[in-house]
Design a protein around this motif. Structure first.
Motif, PDB file in Angstrom:
ATOM      1  N   ALA A 143      19.852  67.734 -19.904  1.00  0.00           N
ATOM      2  CA  ALA A 143      19.411  68.609 -18.728  1.00  0.00           C
ATOM      3  C   ALA A 143      20.501  69.548 -18.148  1.00  0.00           C
ATOM      4  N   VAL A 144      21.849  69.021 -18.161  1.00  0.00           N
ATOM      5  CA  VAL A 144      22.856  69.826 -17.718  1.00  0.00           C
ATOM      6  C   VAL A 144      23.564  70.528 -18.653  1.00  0.00           C
ATOM      7  N   GLU A 145      23.601  71.733 -18.779  1.00  0.00           N
ATOM      8  CA  GLU A 145      24.100  72.562 -19.875  1.00  0.00           C
ATOM      9  C   GLU A 145      25.722  72.780 -19.768  1.00  0.00           C
ATOM     10  N   ASP A 146      26.517  72.652 -20.880  1.00  0.00           N
ATOM     11  CA  ASP A 146      27.726  72.722 -20.626  1.00  0.00           C
ATOM     12  C   ASP A 146      28.062  74.377 -20.893  1.00  0.00           C
ATOM     13  N   LEU A 147      28.695  74.911 -20.085  1.00  0.00           N
ATOM     14  CA  LEU A 147      28.858  76.486 -20.544  1.00  0.00           C
ATOM     15  C   LEU A 147      30.387  76.569 -20.857  1.00  0.00           C
ATOM     16  N   GLY A 148      30.978  75.705 -20.963  1.00  0.00           N
ATOM     17  CA  GLY A 148      32.375  75.735 -21.401  1.00  0.00           C
ATOM     18  C   GLY A 148      33.336  75.810 -20.643  1.00  0.00           C
ATOM     19  N   PHE A 149      34.936  75.685 -21.119  1.00  0.00           N
ATOM     20  CA  PHE A 149      35.848  75.701 -20.073  1.00  0.00           C
ATOM     21  C   PHE A 149      36.634  77.210 -20.152  1.00  0.00           C
ATOM     22  N   ALA A 150      36.698  77.940 -18.829  1.00  0.00           N
ATOM     23  CA  ALA A 150      37.429  79.148 -19.098  1.00  0.00           C
ATOM     24  C   ALA A 150      38.288  79.107 -17.557  1.00  0.00           C
ATOM     25  N   HIS A 151      39.332  79.724 -17.802  1.00  0.00           N
ATOM     26  CA  HIS A 151      40.023  80.178 -16.623  1.00  0.00           C
ATOM     27  C   HIS A 151      40.306  78.906 -15.721  1.00  0.00           C
ATOM     28  N   GLY A 152      40.618  77.927 -16.337  1.00  0.00           N
ATOM     29  CA  GLY A 152      40.864  76.556 -15.472  1.00  0.00           C
ATOM     30  C   GLY A 152      39.729  75.992 -14.944  1.00  0.00           C
ATOM     31  N   ILE A 153      38.369  76.098 -15.204  1.00  0.00           N
ATOM     32  CA  ILE A 153      37.253  75.563 -14.778  1.00  0.00           C
ATOM     33  C   ILE A 153      36.305  75.214 -15.941  1.00  0.00           C
ATOM     34  N   HIS A 154      35.744  74.022 -15.639  1.00  0.00           N
ATOM     35  CA  HIS A 154      34.562  73.735 -16.742  1.00  0.00           C
ATOM     36  C   HIS A 154      33.087  74.021 -15.907  1.00  0.00           C
ATOM     37  N   ALA A 155      32.405  74.750 -16.678  1.00  0.00           N
ATOM     38  CA  ALA A 155      31.301  75.117 -16.015  1.00  0.00           C
ATOM     39  C   ALA A 155      29.994  74.459 -16.554  1.00  0.00           C
ATOM     40  N   PHE A 156      29.121  74.439 -15.640  1.00  0.00           N
ATOM     41  CA  PHE A 156      27.805  73.508 -16.355  1.00  0.00           C
ATOM     42  C   PHE A 156      26.607  74.254 -15.520  1.00  0.00           C
ATOM     43  N   ALA A 157      25.637  74.589 -16.263  1.00  0.00           N
ATOM     44  CA  ALA A 157      24.330  74.977 -15.527  1.00  0.00           C
ATOM     45  C   ALA A 157      23.462  73.966 -15.654  1.00  0.00           C
ATOM     46  N   ALA A 158      23.041  73.586 -14.118  1.00  0.00           N
ATOM     47  CA  ALA A 158      22.282  72.617 -13.923  1.00  0.00           C
ATOM     48  C   ALA A 158      20.842  72.621 -13.316  1.00  0.00           C
ATOM     49  N   PRO A 159      19.819  71.880 -13.455  1.00  0.00           N
ATOM     50  CA  PRO A 159      18.514  72.316 -12.931  1.00  0.00           C
ATOM     51  C   PRO A 159      18.668  71.885 -11.475  1.00  0.00           C
ATOM     52  N   PRO A 160      17.979  72.887 -10.628  1.00  0.00           N
ATOM     53  CA  PRO A 160      18.284  72.781  -9.267  1.00  0.00           C
ATOM     54  C   PRO A 160      17.552  71.555  -8.484  1.00  0.00           C
ATOM     55  N   ASP A 161      16.687  71.165  -9.123  1.00  0.00           N
ATOM     56  CA  ASP A 161      15.916  69.869  -8.416  1.00  0.00           C
ATOM     57  C   ASP A 161      16.721  68.542  -8.835  1.00  0.00           C
ATOM     58  N   ARG A 162      17.872  68.641  -9.444  1.00  0.00           N
ATOM     59  CA  ARG A 162      18.740  67.349  -9.690  1.00  0.00           C
ATOM     60  C   ARG A 162      19.987  67.617  -9.012  1.00  0.00           C
ATOM     61  N   ILE A 163      20.214  68.755  -8.251  1.00  0.00           N
ATOM     62  CA  ILE A 163      21.633  68.949  -7.880  1.00  0.00           C
ATOM     63  C   ILE A 163      22.321  67.815  -6.997  1.00  0.00           C
ATOM     64  N   VAL A 164      21.408  67.310  -6.119  1.00  0.00           N
ATOM     65  CA  VAL A 164      22.265  66.216  -5.300  1.00  0.00           C
ATOM     66  C   VAL A 164      22.932  64.966  -6.096  1.00  0.00           C
ATOM     67  N   GLU A 165      21.455  64.706  -7.225  1.00  0.00           N
ATOM     68  CA  GLU A 165      22.077  63.492  -8.043  1.00  0.00           C
ATOM     69  C   GLU A 165      23.397  63.972  -8.942  1.00  0.00           C
ATOM     70  N   ILE A 166      23.476  65.184  -9.301  1.00  0.00           N
ATOM     71  CA  ILE A 166      24.760  65.617 -10.120  1.00  0.00           C
ATOM     72  C   ILE A 166      25.982  65.501  -9.268  1.00  0.00           C
ATOM     73  N   CYS A 167      25.664  66.130  -7.904  1.00  0.00           N
ATOM     74  CA  CYS A 167      26.760  66.274  -7.247  1.00  0.00           C
ATOM     75  C   CYS A 167      27.430  65.020  -6.868  1.00  0.00           C
ATOM     76  N   ARG A 168      26.375  63.658  -6.538  1.00  0.00           N
ATOM     77  CA  ARG A 168      26.822  62.568  -6.251  1.00  0.00           C
ATOM     78  C   ARG A 168      27.434  61.788  -7.208  1.00  0.00           C
ATOM     79  N   PHE A 169      27.046  62.186  -8.616  1.00  0.00           N
ATOM     80  CA  PHE A 169      27.606  61.532  -9.856  1.00  0.00           C
ATOM     81  C   PHE A 169      28.953  61.922  -9.818  1.00  0.00           C
ATOM     82  N   LEU A 170      29.253  63.285  -9.662  1.00  0.00           N
ATOM     83  CA  LEU A 170      30.625  63.784  -9.983  1.00  0.00           C
ATOM     84  C   LEU A 170      31.438  63.443  -8.996  1.00  0.00           C
ATOM     85  N   LYS A 171      30.892  63.035  -7.742  1.00  0.00           N
ATOM     86  CA  LYS A 171      31.827  62.493  -6.405  1.00  0.00           C
ATOM     87  C   LYS A 171      32.328  61.145  -6.547  1.00  0.00           C
ATOM     88  N   GLU A 172      31.227  60.272  -7.202  1.00  0.00           N
ATOM     89  CA  GLU A 172      31.431  58.878  -7.123  1.00  0.00           C
ATOM     90  C   GLU A 172      31.813  58.291  -8.354  1.00  0.00           C
TER      91      GLU A 172
END
Lengths: 178, 404
Positions: A19-48
């Protein structure tokens, strides 16, 4: 510049699978593409998640990819104070753009989201106080959209503006769109 | 009025008092610019605060989309106008990340030197302005005297006192002039004693202490939750400095301490800034000692004007390239980069999306003051209207940066 952390994509893939696509690591940041309907769930996971702990929300930013479709994008920049890692999460949004608010995860999201609403018309559902922040309440249109003229629209106060009127903006009540 | 914060008040007192809506600003000396606070008062207690911003909104991000990368530097000057060299540096770093280049070492030293001078100048203002908000005029006037010395130094280097625009992508505009070095050494000799003077002026000022100590406490958790950064967060005990934790330029070669305080009140935020000026002085001295000879601009004719124009005068191709760069700017490869630096106010980030043209497709400024102003919602014990002024001053927002 933050170092690469292979643990970040690994843990995200383990939890969210494809569901969350890995866009790779560039310029010091890991980038991901995420579906908008799960953004809260993803953020909460990353935070906790105890090994990640992305506890600091640096920035939320709206983007207008006009004339590309889907047109809008919300970009989240997260920082982990204990691990010193950075993550970028990108959500492509349709028209009219809407996405869940992450104010429940970080209170600082409040103003960032108000700014994205003000400038791009991105509706953040469940935001406690979605008002314009820079422009005044009566302002029509969303000034940072690509189809909004740089000099604004012509009126009595702005004789050098472009001809025409801004397209009608979605009513705030459209917050309720699913 | 909708979502705003509840500030605590002594129990049992407020119920009998009628609420009053008070408008503070936008033209009020203690709001440090054009900030308007709508306050709901119960007697003298502040029940809710609702900041209205945007009076200084110039659309920097929208303007940047129609400017070439070099033309954007003057726009960044006007964000936090107390310390333009740091803003220039943050923007240049983001573009350099996209281009995959690095400035020569001497240029990096010059940039850091300028950024630290700017940090002192920014901190000096608030060191003096916070006591002034609370009624002690003297400190500001002394702080302005030293700030004037920094202005003279900046003028010597860049030709401008405030909006220096001295950085360029791939280096700086020109080398430091020879007369700059004795002047800055002189400043280095004078300034540490002057910092001691401010402290003596303030530390024994009982009114200032009463109005800032234990007032406007922000806990570390609240600070992180609200996105505070820089001295505002370090005053709450969070040991985080981007210069040390994600070193950019030559900060990894320099020795300096990260100043933290545990109290999280207005006085701790003020103290952090004073102490940071000392650390900045150390950094400046190390920069002067370590600065190597060498080029101040990258040798890359597609991005930076050549220092030596001999080739431009003799070779047709070089002339065309030079003309191209002057007339249309340089192209930046497709991609996106976020670069964050430790600006005097906190984490200053530039997020640039490039579509491969000479102009950014999207430039987002993560302005530290904009986020720090939300610290008003995290204050746990500013009860009186007068405390509000102290809290606002200690958060040190620059409205030009808040409104972008």
């Amino acid at each position: 510049m933050s170092a690469e952390a292979p643990l970040v994509p690994a843990l995200i893939a383990e939890r969210f699978g494809g569901a969350v696509e890995d866009l790779g690591f560039a310029h010091g940041i890991h980038a991901f593409a995420a579906p908008p309907d799960r953004i809260v769930e993803i953020c909460r996971f990353l935070k906790e998640q105890p090994e990640l702990r992305f506890d600091f929300l640096s920035d939320i930013c709206g983007v207008d990819h006009h004339p590309e479709r889907p047109r809008y994008e919300a970009v989240y920049h997260l920082y982990s104070l204990p691990n010193k890692w950075r993550v970028r999460i990108k959500c492509r949004l349709g028209d009219p753009p809407h996405i869940s608010s992450v104010t429940g995860v970080w209170r600082t999201a409040n103003w960032h989201e108000r700014e994205a609403w003000d400038m791009y018309g991105i509706v953040f559902t469940d935001h406690p106080d979605l008002r314009r922040i820079y422009m005044w309440e009566e302002f029509e249109g969303f000034p940072q959209r690509k189809d909004f003229p740089l000099r604004g629209y012509r009126d009595t106060l702005n004789p050098f503006g472009a001809e025409g009127r801004p397209p009608t903006q979605p009513d705030l009540a459209t917050k309720d769109i699913p | 009025m909708t979502e705003v914060t509840e500030l605590s008040r002594p129990e049992g007192e407020a119920s009998a008092i009628k609420e009053v809506l008070l408008n503070l600003g936008p033209q009020h000396p203690s709001t440090h610019g054009v900030l308007r606070l709508v306050l709901e008062l119960e007697g003298e207690y502040v029940a809710r605060v609702d900041p209205h911003i945007g009076y200084l909104h110039r659309g920097t991000e929208k303007l940047a989309e129609s400017f070439t990368y070099t033309q954007i530097f003057p726009l960044t000057d006007r964000l936090d106008y107390l310390c333009p060299p740091s803003n220039n540096l943050a923007f240049a770093l983001a573009v350099e990340k996209l281009l995959g280049i690095e400035a020569p070492i001497r240029a990096q030293y010059i940039r850091v030197l300028m950024a630290e001078l700017a940090r002192i100048s920014g901190h000096l203002l608030i060191t003096g302005a916070l006591p002034m908000d609370l009624g002690a005029m003297t400190a500001l006037l002394y702080a302005m005297r030293e700030r004037e010395m920094i202005m003279d130094l900046l003028e010597m280097v860049a030709g401008a006192r405030m909006h220096t625009s001295f950085c360029r992508v791939g280096g700086v505009r020109e080398d430091l002039p020879a007369e700059f070095f004795p002047k800055i050494r002189e400043f280095c000799a004078i300034f540490p004693n002057r910092i001691r003077d401010y402290e003596r002026l303030i530390e024994d000022n009982r009114v200032f202490l009463k109005r800032t100590r234990g007032v406007g406490v922000i806990s570390a958790e609240d600070g992180i939750d609200l996105g505070l950064s820089g001295p505002n967060l370090r005053a709450s005990g969070v040991d985080w400095d981007i210069r040390r934790d994600e070193p950019y330029e030559i900060y990894d070669r320099l020795e300096f301490n990260v100043v933290t305080r545990d109290e999280g009140d207005c006085y701790a935020r003020w103290q952090c800034r004073v102490e940071e000026m000392r650390e900045s002085m150390r950094i400046i001295e190390q920069c002067l000692d370590q600065m190597p000879e060498g080029p101040f601009q990258i040798d890359m004719p597609t991005v930076a004007f050549p220092v030596n124009k001999d080739r431009v005068h003799c070779s047709m191709e070089a002339l065309i390239q030079h003309f191209d760069l002057a007339a249309y700017g340089f192209k930046v490869p497709k991609g996106e980069a976020y670069s964050a630096i430790e600006a005097p106010k906190g984490e200053l980030g530039f997020y640039i999306i490039s579509d491969g043209s000479e102009k950014p497709f999207r430039m987002k400024v993560r302005a530290p003051s904009f986020v720090n102003l939300q610290g008003l919602f995290g204050v746990s014990n500013a009860r009186y209207l007068a405390d509000m002024i102290a809290v606002l001053g200690s958060l040190d927002p620059v409205m030009a940066e808040v409104d972008k």
